[in-house]
Design a protein around this motif. Structure first.
Motif, PDB file in Angstrom:
ATOM      1  N   LYS A   4      52.318 -50.681  15.177  1.00  0.00           N
ATOM      2  CA  LYS A   4      51.812 -51.628  14.223  1.00  0.00           C
ATOM      3  C   LYS A   4      52.807 -53.720  14.489  1.00  0.00           C
ATOM      4  CE  LYS A   4      51.001 -48.562  11.981  1.00  0.00           C
ATOM      5  NZ  LYS A   4      49.648 -47.998  11.177  1.00  0.00           N
ATOM      6  N   ARG A   5      51.756 -54.007  14.149  1.00  0.00           N
ATOM      7  CA  ARG A   5      51.762 -55.558  14.166  1.00  0.00           C
ATOM      8  C   ARG A   5      52.468 -56.629  13.225  1.00  0.00           C
ATOM      9  NH1 ARG A   5      49.930 -59.495  18.349  1.00  0.00           N
ATOM     10  NH2 ARG A   5      49.254 -60.491  16.029  1.00  0.00           N
ATOM     11  N   HIS A  31      57.289 -51.316  17.263  1.00  0.00           N
ATOM     12  CA  HIS A  31      56.135 -52.335  16.658  1.00  0.00           C
ATOM     13  C   HIS A  31      56.393 -53.451  16.692  1.00  0.00           C
ATOM     14  CE1 HIS A  31      55.482 -49.564  13.286  1.00  0.00           C
ATOM     15  NE2 HIS A  31      56.415 -49.389  13.040  1.00  0.00           N
ATOM     16  N   THR A  32      55.412 -54.637  16.996  1.00  0.00           N
ATOM     17  CA  THR A  32      55.598 -56.024  17.174  1.00  0.00           C
ATOM     18  C   THR A  32      56.206 -56.689  16.128  1.00  0.00           C
ATOM     19  OG1 THR A  32      54.271 -55.422  19.215  1.00  0.00           O
ATOM     20  CG2 THR A  32      54.336 -57.897  18.293  1.00  0.00           C
ATOM     21  N   HIS A  34      56.333 -60.896  14.520  1.00  0.00           N
ATOM     22  CA  HIS A  34      56.551 -61.867  14.983  1.00  0.00           C
ATOM     23  C   HIS A  34      56.921 -62.734  13.569  1.00  0.00           C
ATOM     24  CE1 HIS A  34      53.046 -61.706  17.191  1.00  0.00           C
ATOM     25  NE2 HIS A  34      53.592 -61.755  18.709  1.00  0.00           N
ATOM     26  N   GLN A  80      45.294 -60.753  11.902  1.00  0.00           N
ATOM     27  CA  GLN A  80      45.133 -59.574  12.892  1.00  0.00           C
ATOM     28  C   GLN A  80      47.266 -59.150  12.221  1.00  0.00           C
ATOM     29  OE1 GLN A  80      43.823 -59.966  15.481  1.00  0.00           O
ATOM     30  NE2 GLN A  80      42.548 -60.824  14.036  1.00  0.00           N
ATOM     31  N   TYR A  81      47.729 -58.987  10.943  1.00  0.00           N
ATOM     32  CA  TYR A  81      48.789 -57.882  10.868  1.00  0.00           C
ATOM     33  C   TYR A  81      48.397 -56.981  10.141  1.00  0.00           C
ATOM     34  CZ  TYR A  81      51.013 -61.655  14.017  1.00  0.00           C
ATOM     35  OH  TYR A  81      51.590 -62.845  14.787  1.00  0.00           O
TER      36      TYR A  81
END
Length: 192
Positions: A4-5, A31-32, A34, A80-81
């Protein structure tokens, strides 16, 4: 579980453990993540504070590490998440004054995406107006914020977590195992 982001909202004096542990643990499982802060860019740092429970009437606060951001808040597209993480500490107290931050939080609730908030993180949820009719946990001092916006404080042990639909919350960093386990389940992980 598919990777997942995940977006993480932070600011100066975020609680050290509440930003470092989930940031690293969620990446560890693929997971990514940010980590972003309004007014700061990818590569900048935020200062952290360590909140400890030493028998006083409230937590004590000590200087923590500098935490390096790996993305820039300005221009973030919440669409985008797949999920949102809101650590506690003192950062949510002033981040809730930022209209763009509140819009990001509202996006995740409107879309029904998983949200994990811990300690003072629910201050952002209260300010965004997403807790009406919801139950969540938080550091006890945040209870009035939750009640005033139409939510209910879930009183769980300091090492416990509470899930209400797409939202998982906990009172403080001692709850990391329960809180992160519940968050991973919300994102589709099978936990033994």
């Amino acid at each position: 579980m598919n990777a997942k982001r995940i977006l993480m909202l932070v600011g100066d004096f975020v609680e050290d453990y509440e930003v470092m542990v989930p940031f690293q643990a969620l990446q560890m499982v693929g997971h990514t993540v940010h980590a972003v802060c309004p007014g700061k860019r990818d590569g900048d740092t935020v200062r952290t504070a360590i909140h400890d429970f030493e028998g006083d009437q409230t937590y004590s606060e000590k200087p923590g590490h500098n935490f390096k951001l790996n993305a820039t808040f300005e221009g973030v597209d919440a669409g985008q998440y797949d999920a949102l993480v809101i650590p506690g500490g003192r950062a949510p107290e002033y981040l809730r004054l930022n209209a763009a931050v509140l819009d990001v939080v509202r996006h995740f609730f409107a879309a029904g995406k998983p949200v994990a908030a811990i300690c003072h993180g629910p201050q952002l949820l209260a300010a965004a107006g997403v807790l009406k009719g919801r139950t969540c946990s938080a550091y006890p001092a945040v209870g009035p914020d939750i009640g005033l916006c139409g939510g209910t404080l879930a009183e769980v042990p300091i090492d416990g977590a509470h899930t209400d639909g797409n939202l998982v919350t906990a009172p403080a960093w001692p709850a990391h195992p329960a809180w992160l386990r519940a968050f991973l389940k919300l994102m589709g992980a099978t936990i033994g």
